[in-house]
Enzyme design. Structure first.
Site, PDB file in Angstrom:
ATOM      1  CB  THR A  36      23.200  49.679  76.562  1.00 42.90           C
ATOM      2  OG1 THR A  36      24.800  49.423  75.958  1.00 42.90           O
ATOM      3  CG2 THR A  36      23.289  49.410  77.948  1.00 42.90           C
ATOM      4  CB  SER A  86      21.316  43.929  67.769  1.00 43.71           C
ATOM      5  OG  SER A  86      21.545  42.564  67.210  1.00 43.71           O
ATOM      6  CB  CYS A 131      16.526  45.513  72.412  1.00 43.98           C
ATOM      7  SG  CYS A 131      16.713  46.994  73.564  1.00 43.98           S
ATOM      8  CB  THR A 174      20.197  46.244  71.432  1.00 44.46           C
ATOM      9  OG1 THR A 174      20.043  46.448  72.943  1.00 44.46           O
ATOM     10  CG2 THR A 174      21.530  45.698  71.739  1.00 44.46           C
TER      11      THR A 174
END
Length: 189
Positions: free
Chosen positions: A12, A172, A175, A178
């Site tokens: 996350t 995002s 990663c 994410t």
């Protein structure tokens, strides 16, 4: 089950930015189990204390909900005193045999302060009003700092929503844990 290092949370990204009398927290919606995406629209941001506190978590979901409940209890005992409630939670987290095993981190904010509560029971106030946790946290933090500095230096008048959404989108794209399904909560005075 072996206890993992809480500073190495995967899955996350949570980002908090404070500017003037506004604070905003964003979290992505992806939930992963190992290398598999289980859910794309999870809500990792929550309001507490009659909507005067916003918080986001990274780490094990069940552990985070346990911490939300504990924090809410501390906020009821110390209304309007977020720092004190977080320090009391951190004390419990360090001392309690069960809580020490929880694998989660939190960002907590109200109208006057933003705090990171680490998996080690530390309570940290971030510099420059920007905090990030989770697997994409460093990417989001770097992007947010760059955007905030650009905004300040060149009077770009970027809104907090634009800044946090752009920083989260950048995270995002880097990663794999994410996604760009971003949920935002905001407090303004």
């Amino acid at each position: 089950m072996e206890h993992k290092d809480p500073s190495q949370m995967y899955g996350t990204t949570i980002l908090c930015i404070r500017r003037g009398n506004q604070v905003i927290i964003a979290g992505d919606g992806q939930v992963s189990l190992g290398q598999t995406v289980i859910k794309n629209s999870a809500k990792k941001i929550k309001r507490l204390a009659n909507d005067t506190v916003i918080t986001g978590f990274a780490g094990a979901t069940a552990d985070a909900f346990t911490l939300f409940e504990r924090l809410e209890s501390k906020l009821e005992k110390h209304p309007g005193q977020l720092l004190r409630a977080c320090v009391e939670l951190a004390k419990d987290w360090r001392m309690d045999k069960y809580l020490r095993r929880l694998e989660a981190m939190m960002i907590v904010a109200d109208k006057s302060i933003s705090l990171i509560i680490s998996g080690n029971g530390d309570v940290l106030e971030p510099e420059n009003g920007i905090a990030a946790i989770g697997s994409g946290g460093n990417y989001a933090l770097a992007a947010a700092k760059a955007l905030c500095e650009t905004n300040e230096r060149f009077s770009q008048n970027m809104t907090l929503e634009y800044t946090i959404t752009t920083a989260m989108r950048i995270a995002s794209e880097i990663c794999i844990y994410t996604n760009n399904n971003i949920i935002i909560e905001k407090i303004e005075d």
